[in-house]
Scaffold this motif. Structure first.
Motif, PDB file in Angstrom:
ATOM      1  N   PHE A  14       0.806  -1.218   0.000  1.00  0.00           N
ATOM      2  CA  PHE A  14       0.000   0.000   0.000  1.00  0.00           C
ATOM      3  C   PHE A  14       0.840   1.268   0.000  1.00  0.00           C
ATOM      4  O   PHE A  14       0.498   2.250  -0.629  1.00  0.00           O
ATOM      5  CB  PHE A  14      -0.907   0.051   1.221  1.00  0.00           C
ATOM      6  N   VAL A  17       2.027   3.110  -3.246  1.00  0.00           N
ATOM      7  CA  VAL A  17       1.092   3.864  -4.082  1.00  0.00           C
ATOM      8  C   VAL A  17       0.985   5.263  -3.494  1.00  0.00           C
ATOM      9  O   VAL A  17       0.770   5.431  -2.301  1.00  0.00           O
ATOM     10  CB  VAL A  17      -0.294   3.187  -4.120  1.00  0.00           C
ATOM     11  N   GLU A  28     -11.268   3.510   2.304  1.00  0.00           N
ATOM     12  CA  GLU A  28     -10.931   2.347   1.477  1.00  0.00           C
ATOM     13  C   GLU A  28     -10.004   1.401   2.241  1.00  0.00           C
ATOM     14  O   GLU A  28     -10.201   0.184   2.249  1.00  0.00           O
ATOM     15  CB  GLU A  28     -10.269   2.804   0.180  1.00  0.00           C
ATOM     16  N   ASP A 106      -7.508   8.818  -8.332  1.00  0.00           N
ATOM     17  CA  ASP A 106      -7.583   7.411  -8.720  1.00  0.00           C
ATOM     18  C   ASP A 106      -6.206   6.886  -9.119  1.00  0.00           C
ATOM     19  O   ASP A 106      -5.971   6.472 -10.248  1.00  0.00           O
ATOM     20  CB  ASP A 106      -8.593   7.199  -9.851  1.00  0.00           C
ATOM     21  N   ASP A 109      -3.395   0.943  -8.755  1.00  0.00           N
ATOM     22  CA  ASP A 109      -2.935   0.039  -7.712  1.00  0.00           C
ATOM     23  C   ASP A 109      -1.558  -0.504  -8.110  1.00  0.00           C
ATOM     24  O   ASP A 109      -1.025  -0.163  -9.162  1.00  0.00           O
ATOM     25  CB  ASP A 109      -3.942  -1.084  -7.452  1.00  0.00           C
ATOM     26  N   TRP A 110      -0.998  -1.359  -7.272  1.00  0.00           N
ATOM     27  CA  TRP A 110       0.354  -1.842  -7.510  1.00  0.00           C
ATOM     28  C   TRP A 110       0.484  -2.542  -8.856  1.00  0.00           C
ATOM     29  O   TRP A 110       1.541  -2.545  -9.477  1.00  0.00           O
ATOM     30  CB  TRP A 110       0.798  -2.748  -6.372  1.00  0.00           C
ATOM     31  N   GLU A 115      -9.492   2.172 -10.793  1.00  0.00           N
ATOM     32  CA  GLU A 115     -10.868   1.827 -10.440  1.00  0.00           C
ATOM     33  C   GLU A 115     -11.880   2.521 -11.334  1.00  0.00           C
ATOM     34  O   GLU A 115     -12.945   1.989 -11.593  1.00  0.00           O
ATOM     35  CB  GLU A 115     -11.150   2.189  -8.980  1.00  0.00           C
ATOM     36  N   PRO A 134       2.298   2.790 -11.374  1.00  0.00           N
ATOM     37  CA  PRO A 134       2.246   3.393 -10.044  1.00  0.00           C
ATOM     38  C   PRO A 134       3.616   3.713  -9.453  1.00  0.00           C
ATOM     39  O   PRO A 134       3.739   4.613  -8.645  1.00  0.00           O
ATOM     40  CB  PRO A 134       1.529   2.339  -9.197  1.00  0.00           C
TER      41      PRO A 134
END
Length: 171
Positions: A14, A17, A28, A106, A109-110, A115, A134
């Motif tokens: 996490f 990012v 989230e 937005d 992600d890794w 999304e 990312p």
């Protein structure tokens, strides 16, 4: 492993990012942690990158949820904001502001997935013809996503928090 009695922790990436940006996906992250606890995860290991000034509330949230999974995200955020005394309502507004910016940006992600189809990050990278990875694009996109206008709005909220917190001290 859980079926034979092992404690299972997770190691999400996490913190990679958003990097040094005020990237704070608080609710989230809370939903993710709640799901992890529901599936038997008992801990969380990840490398904190030390961006306390921009991601400190996110670090705090995850740490508190690990220690107290019975708390809700809003309870943890109320606790966090309470440290600012009379400035707490403005701090809550500040956190909500950056959470909204995080959602609108937005970040991928890794794995490089988005999304939404109209996030600021992907749209900006496409307009510039850059790779929206990312890791590789995070530093170059910071001044494009976190414009002077967005930063000024956040500073104004913090100025209100400082004024509110200082009023009690002067009284």
């Amino acid at each position: 492993w859980q079926r034979i009695g092992a404690d299972v922790i997770m190691r999400p990436n996490f913190w990679f990012v958003g990097y040094a940006a005020p990237y704070i996906p608080l609710h989230e992250a809370g939903r993710f942690w709640e799901h992890a606890v529901d599936t038997g995860i008992t801990g969380w290991y990840s490398n904190l990158l030390g961006y306390w000034g921009s991601q400190g509330p996110y670090y705090y949230l995850v740490t508190r949820l690990c220690a107290r999974p019975d708390l809700s995200v809003d309870e943890v955020l109320d606790e966090y904001a309470s440290a600012f005394g009379e400035g707490a309502p403005a701090i809550e507004e500040y956190l909500a502001y950056w959470e909204q910016v995080t959602e609108r940006a937005d970040w991928p992600d890794w794995a490089g997935h988005f999304e939404t189809e109209d996030g600021w990050f992907e749209r900006t990278m496409n307009e510039l013809g850059l790779n929206a990875h990312p890791f590789w694009s995070s530093w170059s996109i910071l001044p494009l996503l976190y414009t002077d206008e967005r930063l000024a709005e956040a500073r104004a909220i913090l100025d209100r928090a400082e004024t509110l917190a200082g009023e009690k001290e002067r009284a």
